[in-house]
Design a protein around this motif. Structure first.
Motif: not given
Length: 289
Positions: A7-10, A57-59, A104-107
């Motif tokens: 949800n945070d990434l979206l 996220t893939g979307v 959690q997300i290197p970038e």
């Protein structure tokens, strides 16, 4: 990937594509090639951030159309630099989110640094006419506020007639605006250190003065009791000072509180002094209208 992280990434992904759309729409409207290139670079940067998040996220997500419309409208009303820097001020929350996701997300660290540094540096390259003539606008606005609040306060006790106060204030204000515009024209023309056009500087000064005059005098045409009109005019002066200083402080990264306090003190101080002088003039001269 757990639901909370997704949800945070979206949310961040939607923010990036929304900002990309804003920059892209604004770039299309610009005639200045330098500013257009800067916005295109910013749009490309946001698109790159969006693509990074999409891989996780893939979307695909759609931009927030209402935000695109809002900031494009703000750019028309208040100018490009103010709008973009106002957007940047609201991005602290996004940067903090990216920083919290770094493990959690290197970038995420790279994106956070981009948001913090790159856009601020790029925004500094923008060149907008109205900001080059800020001094002329401040001259007209500040002089109108100080002079006209004083005039209206003095006339209020001296005349005690709303229509007569309004008419006198309007004539005085417009005459002063024309005089101030002429003075700014001559000052800019004869000062080798000024890089602006004299006619444009005079136009900005005169327009700022006249708009301020109209707003300050308006209560005397619209309301009944002369003291109520004066109160409304002084509140209008405070609102003008607050609005303009907020605009200036966002566009030029200045301190709002100090500038606001200084202008309010000057304007209201002159108004109080003029109010007392108007009362004394009426008392000493024995004028009754």
């Amino acid at each position: 990937m757990d639901a909370s992280l997704r949800n945070d990434l979206l949310t961040l992904q939607r923010g990036e594509i929304t900002e990309q759309q804003i920059y892209q729409h604004l770039a299309r409207r610009l005639k200045d090639a330098n500013n257009r290139t800067i916005l295109e670079r910013m749009a490309a940067e946001e698109q790159r951030h969006y693509s990074i998040l999409r891989r996780h996220t893939g979307v695909e997500v759609a931009p927030q159309r209402w935000r695109v419309w809002l900031y494009c409208s703000l750019a028309l009303l208040f100018g490009l630099t103010f709008t973009l820097k106002h957007m940047e001020r609201g991005e602290d929350r996004a940067r903090r989110r990216y920083e919290s996701l770094a493990a959690q997300i290197p970038e995420a660290t790279e994106i956070a640094l981009d948001e913090k540094n790159h856009e601020r540096q790029v925004l500094g390259l923008l060149d907008e006419e109205r900001l080059r003539y800020t001094g002329s606008i401040v001259l007209g606005l500040n002089d109108a506020l100080v002079e006209l609040t004083g005039v209206l306060a003095g006339l209020t006790l001296a005349l005690q007639n709303t229509r007569l106060i309004a008419l006198t204030g309007l004539i005085t204000g417009i005459s002063a605006a024309l005089s101030m515009a002429c003075s700014e024209y001559l000052s800019t023309k004869n000062d080798p250190g000024q890089d602006g056009q004299p006619r444009t500087a005079a136009l900005y000064t005169g327009c700022a003065y006249i708009v301020t005059v109209i707003l300050l005098v308006a209560p005397f045409f619209l309301l009944g009791h002369y003291l109520l009109c004066l109160l409304a005019s002084l509140l209008m002066a405070i609102a003008i000072i607050a609005g303009f200083n907020y605009y200036l402080c966002v566009a030029q990264d200045l301190d709002f509180t100090a500038r606001f306090r200084e202008m309010v003190t000057l304007s209201l101080g002159v108004a109080v002094l003029s109010f007392v002088l108007g009362y004394l003039a009426r008392l000493v001269l024995g004028v009754n209208l």
